[in-house]
Each structure stands twice: as structure tokens, then as C-alpha cells.
Scaffold this motif. Structure first.
Motif, PDB file in Angstrom:
ATOM      1  N   GLY A   1       0.773  -1.237   0.000  1.00  0.00           N
ATOM      2  CA  GLY A   1       0.000   0.000   0.000  1.00  0.00           C
ATOM      3  C   GLY A   1       0.800   1.280   0.000  1.00  0.00           C
ATOM      4  O   GLY A   1       0.249   2.352   0.222  1.00  0.00           O
ATOM      5  N   THR A   2       2.098   1.183  -0.263  1.00  0.00           N
ATOM      6  CA  THR A   2       2.915   2.390  -0.300  1.00  0.00           C
ATOM      7  C   THR A   2       4.078   2.167  -1.262  1.00  0.00           C
ATOM      8  O   THR A   2       4.465   1.033  -1.531  1.00  0.00           O
ATOM      9  N   GLU A   3       4.594   3.249  -1.800  1.00  0.00           N
ATOM     10  CA  GLU A   3       5.763   3.193  -2.674  1.00  0.00           C
ATOM     11  C   GLU A   3       6.630   4.404  -2.379  1.00  0.00           C
ATOM     12  O   GLU A   3       6.127   5.448  -1.983  1.00  0.00           O
ATOM     13  N   VAL A   4       7.904   4.248  -2.570  1.00  0.00           N
ATOM     14  CA  VAL A   4       8.817   5.382  -2.455  1.00  0.00           C
ATOM     15  C   VAL A   4       8.841   6.041  -3.825  1.00  0.00           C
ATOM     16  O   VAL A   4       9.091   5.387  -4.837  1.00  0.00           O
ATOM     17  N   THR A   5       8.545   7.336  -3.859  1.00  0.00           N
ATOM     18  CA  THR A   5       8.484   8.060  -5.124  1.00  0.00           C
ATOM     19  C   THR A   5       9.717   8.931  -5.280  1.00  0.00           C
ATOM     20  O   THR A   5      10.096   9.660  -4.370  1.00  0.00           O
ATOM     21  N   ILE A   6      10.314   8.848  -6.458  1.00  0.00           N
ATOM     22  CA  ILE A   6      11.446   9.693  -6.809  1.00  0.00           C
ATOM     23  C   ILE A   6      10.933  10.705  -7.818  1.00  0.00           C
ATOM     24  O   ILE A   6      10.474  10.339  -8.900  1.00  0.00           O
ATOM     25  N   GLN A   7      10.979  11.962  -7.460  1.00  0.00           N
ATOM     26  CA  GLN A   7      10.569  13.060  -8.343  1.00  0.00           C
ATOM     27  C   GLN A   7      11.842  13.682  -8.889  1.00  0.00           C
ATOM     28  O   GLN A   7      12.697  14.135  -8.123  1.00  0.00           O
ATOM     29  N   ILE A   8      11.983  13.677 -10.217  1.00  0.00           N
ATOM     30  CA  ILE A   8      13.225  14.149 -10.828  1.00  0.00           C
ATOM     31  C   ILE A   8      12.896  14.979 -12.058  1.00  0.00           C
ATOM     32  O   ILE A   8      11.916  14.704 -12.752  1.00  0.00           O
ATOM     33  N   ASP A   9      13.691  16.007 -12.331  1.00  0.00           N
ATOM     34  CA  ASP A   9      13.415  16.923 -13.441  1.00  0.00           C
ATOM     35  C   ASP A   9      14.000  16.472 -14.767  1.00  0.00           C
ATOM     36  O   ASP A   9      13.540  16.899 -15.817  1.00  0.00           O
ATOM     37  N   ASP A  10      15.011  15.640 -14.746  1.00  0.00           N
ATOM     38  CA  ASP A  10      15.735  15.240 -15.952  1.00  0.00           C
ATOM     39  C   ASP A  10      15.240  13.874 -16.435  1.00  0.00           C
ATOM     40  O   ASP A  10      15.440  12.863 -15.745  1.00  0.00           O
ATOM     41  N   PRO A  11      14.595  13.796 -17.620  1.00  0.00           N
ATOM     42  CA  PRO A  11      14.072  12.518 -18.108  1.00  0.00           C
ATOM     43  C   PRO A  11      15.152  11.444 -18.292  1.00  0.00           C
ATOM     44  O   PRO A  11      14.900  10.265 -18.019  1.00  0.00           O
ATOM     45  N   GLU A  12      16.337  11.830 -18.728  1.00  0.00           N
ATOM     46  CA  GLU A  12      17.411  10.849 -18.899  1.00  0.00           C
ATOM     47  C   GLU A  12      17.858  10.281 -17.553  1.00  0.00           C
ATOM     48  O   GLU A  12      18.090   9.080 -17.414  1.00  0.00           O
ATOM     49  N   LYS A  13      17.967  11.142 -16.558  1.00  0.00           N
ATOM     50  CA  LYS A  13      18.339  10.694 -15.211  1.00  0.00           C
ATOM     51  C   LYS A  13      17.228   9.814 -14.635  1.00  0.00           C
ATOM     52  O   LYS A  13      17.511   8.816 -13.964  1.00  0.00           O
ATOM     53  N   ALA A  14      15.973  10.164 -14.906  1.00  0.00           N
ATOM     54  CA  ALA A  14      14.845   9.347 -14.443  1.00  0.00           C
ATOM     55  C   ALA A  14      14.946   7.934 -15.020  1.00  0.00           C
ATOM     56  O   ALA A  14      14.773   6.942 -14.306  1.00  0.00           O
ATOM     57  N   GLU A  15      15.253   7.840 -16.307  1.00  0.00           N
ATOM     58  CA  GLU A  15      15.394   6.528 -16.938  1.00  0.00           C
ATOM     59  C   GLU A  15      16.577   5.761 -16.359  1.00  0.00           C
ATOM     60  O   GLU A  15      16.489   4.554 -16.121  1.00  0.00           O
ATOM     61  N   GLN A  16      17.674   6.444 -16.128  1.00  0.00           N
ATOM     62  CA  GLN A  16      18.870   5.804 -15.568  1.00  0.00           C
ATOM     63  C   GLN A  16      18.566   5.222 -14.181  1.00  0.00           C
ATOM     64  O   GLN A  16      18.907   4.067 -13.900  1.00  0.00           O
ATOM     65  N   ILE A  17      17.932   6.000 -13.330  1.00  0.00           N
ATOM     66  CA  ILE A  17      17.593   5.528 -11.987  1.00  0.00           C
ATOM     67  C   ILE A  17      16.596   4.383 -12.063  1.00  0.00           C
ATOM     68  O   ILE A  17      16.741   3.370 -11.365  1.00  0.00           O
ATOM     69  N   PHE A  18      15.585   4.512 -12.911  1.00  0.00           N
ATOM     70  CA  PHE A  18      14.587   3.453 -13.060  1.00  0.00           C
ATOM     71  C   PHE A  18      15.255   2.145 -13.467  1.00  0.00           C
ATOM     72  O   PHE A  18      15.000   1.094 -12.871  1.00  0.00           O
ATOM     73  N   ARG A  19      16.089   2.190 -14.484  1.00  0.00           N
ATOM     74  CA  ARG A  19      16.751   0.977 -14.981  1.00  0.00           C
ATOM     75  C   ARG A  19      17.648   0.353 -13.905  1.00  0.00           C
ATOM     76  O   ARG A  19      17.693  -0.875 -13.765  1.00  0.00           O
ATOM     77  N   ALA A  20      18.337   1.186 -13.151  1.00  0.00           N
ATOM     78  CA  ALA A  20      19.200   0.660 -12.090  1.00  0.00           C
ATOM     79  C   ALA A  20      18.367  -0.017 -11.000  1.00  0.00           C
ATOM     80  O   ALA A  20      18.681  -1.129 -10.571  1.00  0.00           O
ATOM     81  N   LEU A  21      17.294   0.635 -10.563  1.00  0.00           N
ATOM     82  CA  LEU A  21      16.442   0.049  -9.529  1.00  0.00           C
ATOM     83  C   LEU A  21      15.747  -1.221 -10.019  1.00  0.00           C
ATOM     84  O   LEU A  21      15.484  -2.132  -9.246  1.00  0.00           O
ATOM     85  N   ALA A  22      15.442  -1.288 -11.310  1.00  0.00           N
ATOM     86  CA  ALA A  22      14.730  -2.441 -11.873  1.00  0.00           C
ATOM     87  C   ALA A  22      15.622  -3.672 -12.021  1.00  0.00           C
ATOM     88  O   ALA A  22      15.104  -4.784 -12.163  1.00  0.00           O
TER      89      ALA A  22
END
Length: 138
Positions: free
Chosen positions: A78-99
Motif C-alpha cells: 500500500g505504499t511506494e517510495v516516489t522519486i521526483q526528478i526533473d531530468d528525463p534521462e536521469k529518471a530513466e537511468q535511476i529506473f533501470r538501475a532500480l529495476a
């Protein structure tokens, strides 16, 4: 006031926080283990070197965590840690690393509200959302 996510693990807190340090570029703080603490008698001997408390500083943000004693651990619901980031490339990089070795619930992609948004549960069982909003005029 500051809100700080506190993550509980089933024995792999140290590995998780070492991983998060690499993913986010943060700095690990001190770690306390059960051995030598007032909690030592409350956990089995094989749990003595597990993490009772640690934290990771990422810029001016923090996350904290521990290995919950075996009788107290519950998987996150029922909860998730949300990462709010301004840079789409950095968002993808973090997503891929966490995945990595985790489970993607929604691959990172453009949505009607975000340049990039994705949902996953990482290899340690922690649910995350990565969000990169669109500018209001987009």
C-alpha cells in the motif's frame, strides 16, 4: 518538518543500502547492528550482524532502514517510495538501475502528466515510482 522514508528488510538491508548508495550517488551514514545493542537478546544469533538502523543521505534528502527482527518483518504493502526528478534521462537511468533483478510493474515511459513515469519493485522487495513531470505548458 522533514518526512523520511524508513525501509524494513528481511535480512538484506546492508546490501540494499549499498546498492541505493550507488544508484542515487548518496553517502551511507553509520550503521548499527543488533550485536552489542539492547536488542541483541531479541534476535536469533544469526541475526546479530544484521542492520538495526542505518541511513543514506542523498543531497538534502534521506532514507533510513533496518533489518526487521524475523517475527516483525512484513513485505511493503500500500505504499511506494516516489522519486521526483526533473531530468528525463536521469529518471530513466535511476529506473533501470532500480529495476535490475527486480519486477517492473509499469515500464518507464511518457504519460499524459509526465515526461517519464515508471513503477517497479526492486530486488529487495521495495516498491518505487519514478516520476519526471511535464512542464505545465506542455
Amino acid at each position: 518538518m522533514k518526512l523520511i522514508p524508513y525501509l524494513n528488510f528481511d535480512g538484506d538491508c546492508e546490501a540494499a543500502f549499498t546498492f541505493y548508495e550507488q544508484v542515487f550517488g548518496g553517502k551511507l551514514g553509520d550503521k548499527m547492528i543488533y550485536k552489542g545493542s539492547p536488542m541483541e537478546a531479541d534476535v536469533p544469533p544469526e541475526w546479530h550482524d544484521k542492520i538495526m538502523h542505518t541511513h543514506l543521505t542523498i543531497g538534502d534528502q534521506e532514507i533510513m532502514g533496518s533489518d526487521a527482527p524475523p517475527a516483525y518483518f512484513k513485505e511493503p504493502q500500500g505504499t511506494e517510495v516516489t522519486i521526483q526528478i526533473d531530468d528525463p534521462e536521469k529518471a530513466e537511468q535511476i529506473f533501470r538501475a532500480l529495476a535490475e533483478n527486480g519486477t517492473v510493474k509499469m515500464d518507464i515511459q511518457e504519460t499524459f502528466w509526465a515526461k517519464r513515469f515508471g513503477m517497479l519493485t526492486d530486488q529487495f522487495g521495495i516498491p518505487w515510482m519514478v516520476n519526471c513531470d511535464k512542464a505545465p505548458e506542455e
